[in-house]
Scaffold this motif. Structure first.
Motif, PDB file in Angstrom:
ATOM      1  N   ASN A 210       0.849  -1.196   0.000  1.00  0.00           N
ATOM      2  CA  ASN A 210       0.000   0.000   0.000  1.00  0.00           C
ATOM      3  C   ASN A 210       0.884   1.246   0.000  1.00  0.00           C
ATOM      4  N   LEU A 211       0.515   2.242  -0.815  1.00  0.00           N
ATOM      5  CA  LEU A 211       1.327   3.456  -0.920  1.00  0.00           C
ATOM      6  C   LEU A 211       0.428   4.685  -0.962  1.00  0.00           C
ATOM      7  N   PRO A 212       0.855   5.792  -0.338  1.00  0.00           N
ATOM      8  CA  PRO A 212       0.055   7.019  -0.364  1.00  0.00           C
ATOM      9  C   PRO A 212       0.199   7.751  -1.696  1.00  0.00           C
ATOM     10  N   ALA A 213      -0.738   8.647  -1.946  1.00  0.00           N
ATOM     11  CA  ALA A 213      -0.669   9.487  -3.139  1.00  0.00           C
ATOM     12  C   ALA A 213       0.612  10.314  -3.119  1.00  0.00           C
ATOM     13  N   GLY A 214       1.177  10.511  -4.288  1.00  0.00           N
ATOM     14  CA  GLY A 214       2.397  11.305  -4.392  1.00  0.00           C
ATOM     15  C   GLY A 214       3.671  10.513  -4.247  1.00  0.00           C
ATOM     16  N   THR A 215       3.581   9.234  -3.885  1.00  0.00           N
ATOM     17  CA  THR A 215       4.792   8.423  -3.753  1.00  0.00           C
ATOM     18  C   THR A 215       5.517   8.347  -5.092  1.00  0.00           C
TER      19      THR A 215
ATOM     20  N   MET B  55       7.942   7.870 -11.575  1.00  0.00           N
ATOM     21  CA  MET B  55       6.674   8.585 -11.637  1.00  0.00           C
ATOM     22  C   MET B  55       6.023   8.589 -10.259  1.00  0.00           C
ATOM     23  N   ALA B  56       5.047   9.492 -10.065  1.00  0.00           N
ATOM     24  CA  ALA B  56       4.369   9.619  -8.772  1.00  0.00           C
ATOM     25  C   ALA B  56       2.940   9.097  -8.874  1.00  0.00           C
ATOM     26  N   LEU B  57       2.479   8.423  -7.818  1.00  0.00           N
ATOM     27  CA  LEU B  57       1.104   7.926  -7.780  1.00  0.00           C
ATOM     28  C   LEU B  57       0.128   9.100  -7.688  1.00  0.00           C
ATOM     29  N   ASN B  58      -0.947   9.005  -8.464  1.00  0.00           N
ATOM     30  CA  ASN B  58      -1.946  10.075  -8.449  1.00  0.00           C
ATOM     31  C   ASN B  58      -2.889   9.980  -7.247  1.00  0.00           C
ATOM     32  N   ARG B  59      -2.999   8.788  -6.664  1.00  0.00           N
ATOM     33  CA  ARG B  59      -3.921   8.601  -5.535  1.00  0.00           C
ATOM     34  C   ARG B  59      -3.380   7.501  -4.629  1.00  0.00           C
ATOM     35  N   GLN B  60      -3.947   7.424  -3.440  1.00  0.00           N
ATOM     36  CA  GLN B  60      -3.566   6.336  -2.537  1.00  0.00           C
ATOM     37  C   GLN B  60      -3.913   5.012  -3.203  1.00  0.00           C
ATOM     38  N   SER B  61      -2.989   4.070  -3.145  1.00  0.00           N
ATOM     39  CA  SER B  61      -3.159   2.822  -3.889  1.00  0.00           C
ATOM     40  C   SER B  61      -2.850   1.631  -2.998  1.00  0.00           C
ATOM     41  N   ARG B  62      -3.484   0.514  -3.313  1.00  0.00           N
ATOM     42  CA  ARG B  62      -3.379  -0.671  -2.468  1.00  0.00           C
ATOM     43  C   ARG B  62      -2.395  -1.686  -3.052  1.00  0.00           C
TER      44      ARG B  62
ATOM     45  N   GLY C  30      -0.949  -4.916  -4.680  1.00  0.00           N
ATOM     46  CA  GLY C  30      -1.457  -5.793  -5.726  1.00  0.00           C
ATOM     47  C   GLY C  30      -2.146  -5.079  -6.869  1.00  0.00           C
ATOM     48  N   MET C  31      -2.274  -3.753  -6.806  1.00  0.00           N
ATOM     49  CA  MET C  31      -2.957  -3.021  -7.865  1.00  0.00           C
ATOM     50  C   MET C  31      -2.126  -3.011  -9.142  1.00  0.00           C
ATOM     51  N   LEU C  32      -2.782  -3.288 -10.278  1.00  0.00           N
ATOM     52  CA  LEU C  32      -2.138  -3.144 -11.572  1.00  0.00           C
ATOM     53  C   LEU C  32      -1.919  -1.650 -11.837  1.00  0.00           C
ATOM     54  N   VAL C  33      -0.689  -1.255 -12.114  1.00  0.00           N
ATOM     55  CA  VAL C  33      -0.370   0.155 -12.310  1.00  0.00           C
ATOM     56  C   VAL C  33      -0.448   0.477 -13.802  1.00  0.00           C
ATOM     57  N   ARG C  34      -1.370   1.360 -14.149  1.00  0.00           N
ATOM     58  CA  ARG C  34      -1.555   1.786 -15.532  1.00  0.00           C
ATOM     59  C   ARG C  34      -0.971   3.185 -15.727  1.00  0.00           C
ATOM     60  N   PRO C  35      -0.747   3.596 -16.953  1.00  0.00           N
ATOM     61  CA  PRO C  35      -0.205   4.944 -17.180  1.00  0.00           C
ATOM     62  C   PRO C  35      -1.066   6.041 -16.576  1.00  0.00           C
ATOM     63  N   SER C  36      -2.396   5.833 -16.541  1.00  0.00           N
ATOM     64  CA  SER C  36      -3.282   6.859 -15.986  1.00  0.00           C
ATOM     65  C   SER C  36      -3.193   6.957 -14.465  1.00  0.00           C
ATOM     66  N   ASP C  37      -2.526   5.968 -13.822  1.00  0.00           N
ATOM     67  CA  ASP C  37      -2.417   5.973 -12.357  1.00  0.00           C
ATOM     68  C   ASP C  37      -1.236   6.810 -11.865  1.00  0.00           C
ATOM     69  N   VAL C  38      -0.388   7.258 -12.777  1.00  0.00           N
ATOM     70  CA  VAL C  38       0.823   7.973 -12.364  1.00  0.00           C
ATOM     71  C   VAL C  38       0.975   9.247 -13.185  1.00  0.00           C
ATOM     72  N   SER C  39       1.824  10.107 -12.683  1.00  0.00           N
ATOM     73  CA  SER C  39       2.146  11.338 -13.399  1.00  0.00           C
ATOM     74  C   SER C  39       3.559  11.763 -13.012  1.00  0.00           C
ATOM     75  N   VAL C  40       4.068  12.740 -13.720  1.00  0.00           N
ATOM     76  CA  VAL C  40       5.406  13.247 -13.400  1.00  0.00           C
ATOM     77  C   VAL C  40       5.397  13.831 -11.994  1.00  0.00           C
ATOM     78  N   PRO C  41       6.348  13.513 -11.148  1.00  0.00           N
ATOM     79  CA  PRO C  41       6.368  14.026  -9.766  1.00  0.00           C
ATOM     80  C   PRO C  41       6.383  15.558  -9.731  1.00  0.00           C
ATOM     81  N   LEU C  42       5.713  16.106  -8.731  1.00  0.00           N
ATOM     82  CA  LEU C  42       5.678  17.561  -8.571  1.00  0.00           C
ATOM     83  C   LEU C  42       7.025  18.069  -8.081  1.00  0.00           C
ATOM     84  N   THR C  43       7.534  19.065  -8.784  1.00  0.00           N
ATOM     85  CA  THR C  43       8.738  19.749  -8.312  1.00  0.00           C
ATOM     86  C   THR C  43       8.377  20.733  -7.203  1.00  0.00           C
ATOM     87  N   VAL C  44       7.203  21.360  -7.383  1.00  0.00           N
ATOM     88  CA  VAL C  44       6.673  22.276  -6.369  1.00  0.00           C
ATOM     89  C   VAL C  44       5.248  21.828  -6.057  1.00  0.00           C
TER      90      VAL C  44
END
Length: 315
Positions: free
Chosen positions: A190-195, A226-233, A235-249
């Motif tokens: 399990n990982l929090p959003a923004g990881t 890449m950074a997770l867009n939301r808190q995730s559990r 075993g979750m399959l990670v798709r391109p829509s689940d991540v984004s470029v990490p925030l610099t600010v």
């Protein structure tokens, strides 16, 4: 001295003649590869008769006992009238074999699909037979089985195949289905959003090719960093829509606002109203003028504006 040399030469001649004329000696047990047992298989010192056939070998992977009477009858037919029985009443004859099973035959099917380009990249195939296959004891050959023909229907995954198996008089026909799959990245915990994801955050698990096509998957190297867009559990399959470029600010970060023109650099304190990745725009509150301006994130805690310095009160 001449007499001694003559005696030695005579003894050598007698010994060599005796060795050349020695009777074949029956072996207690033999292992053969070919379907015919020869004199050379059954006897030591077989001589010029070594390639002469005696009788049929047992089936591949099996063993039989041949009694002395049958051996004598077989050797008489080819002109071998005497041999050393070595006190044996029978000889144990085994036929070597190669195991042909579902694993081997499935491998031949997969190899054929790869050669056709059907299994491109990391695509894997699981062959499922329509009926169980008992392992076959084929002749002991370097290639005990060959794929003769394969008919594969990608629409429903069904196949029919014909194999040539060494030692079988008839071809072997099999049918079943082929399930195609690819390995995809799943979260290991399990990982929090923004990881910001690292290689040890993933486990690779197979999913069906249909699921991969429907949901869309990305190679592992495109997900790492890449950074997770939301808190995730886990075993979750990670798709391109689940991540984004990490925030610099990130939103609410205190930042330094930079304005550069030629050799001059002006700065003022600000606070991020929105977050942004590196080199992307965001909204920033100028803490001096209390105005919200548009800037570009250039590093953690630093943004840059391209508007005139008069918009930055206090500079």
């Amino acid at each position: 001295m001449k007499v001694n040399r003559s005696i030695i030469a005579l003894l050598a001649l007698v010994l060599s003649t005796g060795s050349a004329l020695a009777n074949p000696v029956l072996k207690s047990s033999v292992v053969v590869i070919e379907p015919i047992v020869t004199v050379g298989d059954m006897f030591e010192n077989a001589g010029t008769l070594a390639e002469q056939p005696l009788f049929r070998a047992p089936l591949p992977g099996t063993t039989g006992n041949v009694d002395l009477t049958a051996i004598q009858a077989a050797t008489s037919r080819i002109g071998l009238e005497s041999f050393e029985a070595n006190g044996l009443a029978m000889v144990r004859v085994s036929r070597a074999s190669a195991l042909v099973d579902q694993t081997l035959l499935s491998g031949l099917i997969v190899e054929d699909l790869r050669s056709r380009g059907i299994l491109a990249g990391g695509t894997m195939a699981e062959v499922q037979l329509s009926r169980p296959l008992d392992p076959i004891q084929a002749e002991a050959r370097d290639v005990p089985a060959q794929l003769d023909t394969l008919r594969y229907l990608p629409g429903n995954g069904s196949f029919s195949a014909r194999f040539i198996v060494a030692g079988l008089a008839q071809p072997l026909d099999l049918s079943g289905t082929i399930a195609l799959s690819v390995e995809a990245a799943h979260l290991a915990s399990n990982l929090p959003a923004g990881t910001v994801l690292q290689p040890d955050n993933f486990v690779m698990r197979p999913i069906s090719l249909q699921q991969a096509d429907a949901q869309g998957i990305a190679p592992l190297e495109q997900l790492v960093g890449m950074a997770l867009n939301r808190q995730s559990r886990e075993g979750m399959l990670v798709r391109p829509s689940d991540v984004s470029v990490p925030l610099t600010v990130a939103k609410n970060d205190l930042v330094t606002i930079y304005y550069r023109q030629g050799p001059m650099t002006l700065t003022v304190r600000g606070q991020a109203v929105t977050g942004a990745a590196k080199d992307t725009p965001l909204q920033v509150l100028n803490l001096i003028s209390k105005r919200v301006i548009t800037a570009k994130a250039i590093a953690p805690g630093a943004v840059e504006v391209t508007s005139a310095p008069m918009t930055l009160a206090g500079l």
